[in-house]
Design a protein around this motif. Structure first.
Motif, PDB file in Angstrom:
ATOM      1  N   UNK A  88       0.803  -1.225   0.000  1.00 12.84           N
ATOM      2  CA  UNK A  88       0.000   0.000   0.000  1.00 12.84           C
ATOM      3  C   UNK A  88       0.828   1.264   0.000  1.00 12.84           C
ATOM      4  N   UNK A  89       2.140   1.155  -0.216  1.00 16.38           N
ATOM      5  CA  UNK A  89       3.022   2.324  -0.223  1.00 16.38           C
ATOM      6  C   UNK A  89       2.770   3.137  -1.478  1.00 16.38           C
ATOM      7  N   UNK A  90       2.474   4.413  -1.310  1.00 16.27           N
ATOM      8  CA  UNK A  90       2.235   5.327  -2.423  1.00 16.27           C
ATOM      9  C   UNK A  90       3.349   6.381  -2.396  1.00 16.27           C
ATOM     10  N   UNK A  91       4.354   6.158  -3.246  1.00 22.16           N
ATOM     11  CA  UNK A  91       5.565   6.976  -3.168  1.00 22.16           C
ATOM     12  C   UNK A  91       5.612   8.124  -4.158  1.00 22.16           C
ATOM     13  N   UNK A  92       4.665   8.188  -5.091  1.00 20.89           N
ATOM     14  CA  UNK A  92       4.680   9.230  -6.123  1.00 20.89           C
ATOM     15  C   UNK A  92       3.440  10.107  -5.971  1.00 20.89           C
ATOM     16  N   UNK A  93       3.653  11.380  -5.697  1.00 22.81           N
ATOM     17  CA  UNK A  93       2.540  12.312  -5.483  1.00 22.81           C
ATOM     18  C   UNK A  93       2.514  13.383  -6.553  1.00 22.81           C
ATOM     19  N   UNK A 146      -2.316  18.396  -7.600  1.00 22.21           N
ATOM     20  CA  UNK A 146      -3.515  18.088  -6.821  1.00 22.21           C
ATOM     21  C   UNK A 146      -3.233  17.234  -5.587  1.00 22.21           C
ATOM     22  N   UNK A 147      -2.013  16.723  -5.464  1.00 26.41           N
ATOM     23  CA  UNK A 147      -1.648  15.941  -4.299  1.00 26.41           C
ATOM     24  C   UNK A 147      -2.025  14.479  -4.349  1.00 26.41           C
ATOM     25  N   UNK A 148      -2.602  14.013  -5.436  1.00 19.93           N
ATOM     26  CA  UNK A 148      -3.003  12.617  -5.534  1.00 19.93           C
ATOM     27  C   UNK A 148      -1.775  11.715  -5.530  1.00 19.93           C
TER      28      UNK A 148
END
Length: 323
Positions: A230-235, A239-241
């Motif tokens: 569940x690691x989300x490393x690219x923002x 818009x911050x998504x």
């Protein structure tokens, strides 16, 4: 008697190349000056020479006049057709004298030979890293600079190297010069082609310890693991998504762009992504390129094929004996 030496009397003072006409020398000098006065009226991309602009224009018209006489595949550029023909001939005339590996294009052999010699006599004065070629060292030197002066005219993304922005621009223009010699699939970047070639090798030694899914490359496994963690490393900076993979972020960024440069020749509808246009065109042509290898059923879109493929997996695993 015809004198060849007198034919090319206009020499370039920078690189030494000679020409038989003063006008040709003048055009050639634009390469060194960097002046790009030939601008595409559709997308704004600029070129140093008129013939380069003329070669670029078919991207927008969709005209593919270079047709393969063997299989009927059509291409925008003659060079793309020549590379495609190697699929049918499979001619690899340029062989390495050390290991015997053969190549279909002469330019690939010198690069391969460096893997045997290992000579890297050019050293970076800052970090000490060595390189086999001058251009590799020059490209590396920009890594020590914090300046990003090369900007994409479409999305505004900045790069340290002019080669990087040129490579990046292919995403917007849709040019795919790197063609697989086995199946004919084309790619915008060389590294994408290299990754694709593993499909034909079919060696998947990188296995996920959680679900057992196997991959040909360790990088693909690392990206896959984020699905479990569940690691989300690219923002997205706009818009911050958050995204698990860099490719997802790059695709998302076009949402914020107002440019829709890929236009359907049938109905005029425009798209931000080349792949979206390709999918849309199938609605007009009825072409179904995505075929199931098990039952032969064809689909307009790859996602539909993937969803269909699951029916075969469930059919073979649903009624297994637990004992």
């Amino acid at each position: 008697m015809f004198n060849d030496a007198a034919v090319k009397s206009y020499g370039c003072e920078i690189c030494g190349k000679t020409f038989n006409r003063r006008g040709n020398l003048k055009k050639h000098m634009d390469i060194h000056s960097g002046v790009k006065k030939h601008v595409c009226e559709i997308c704004g991309y600029a070129f140093t020479q008129r013939n380069a602009l003329n070669q670029h224009l078919p991207i927008h018209t969709g005209v593919k006049k270079h047709v393969c006489e063997v299989c009927g595949c059509a291409f925008t550029y003659r060079g793309a057709l020549d590379r495609h023909l190697l699929i049918h001939t499979r001619a690899k005339r340029y062989a390495c004298e050390i290991c015997g590996k053969a190549f279909s294009r002469k330019g690939h052999l010198p690069s391969h030979m460096k893997s045997h010699t290992g000579v890297k006599n050019l050293m970076c004065g800052i970090c000490g890293k060595t390189f086999p070629r001058k251009e590799s060292l020059n490209r590396h030197m920009r890594a020590h600079s914090t300046s990003r002066s090369y900007t994409c005219e479409f999305c505004g993304k900045a790069f340290r190297h002019p080669e990087n922005v040129k490579t990046h621009m292919l995403i917007h223009t849709g040019v795919k010069d790197h063609v697989c010699e086995i199946c004919g699939c084309a790619f915008t970047h060389r590294n994408a082609l290299n990754k694709h070639l593993f499909i034909h090798i079919s060696v998947k030694k990188h296995i996920c310890e959680i679900c057992g899914y196997a991959f040909t490359q360790s990088g693909a496994l690392n990206q896959h693991m984020r699905i479990h963690t569940g690691v989300e490393s690219c923002a997205c900076e706009i818009c911050g998504k958050d995204f698990i993979q860099r490719a997802g972020l790059n695709y998302h960024l076009r949402v914020h762009s107002t440019l829709s440069i890929f236009t359907c020749d049938f109905c005029g509808k425009a798209f931000k992504h080349a792949c979206s246009l390709k999918t849309h065109l199938a609605l007009h042509t009825g072409r179904k390129d995505h075929v199931c290898e098990i039952c032969g059923k064809a689909f307009l879109r790859r996602p539909d094929l993937k969803q269909h493929a699951r029916t075969h997996r469930t059919a073979t695993t649903k009624f297994e004996c637990a004992v």
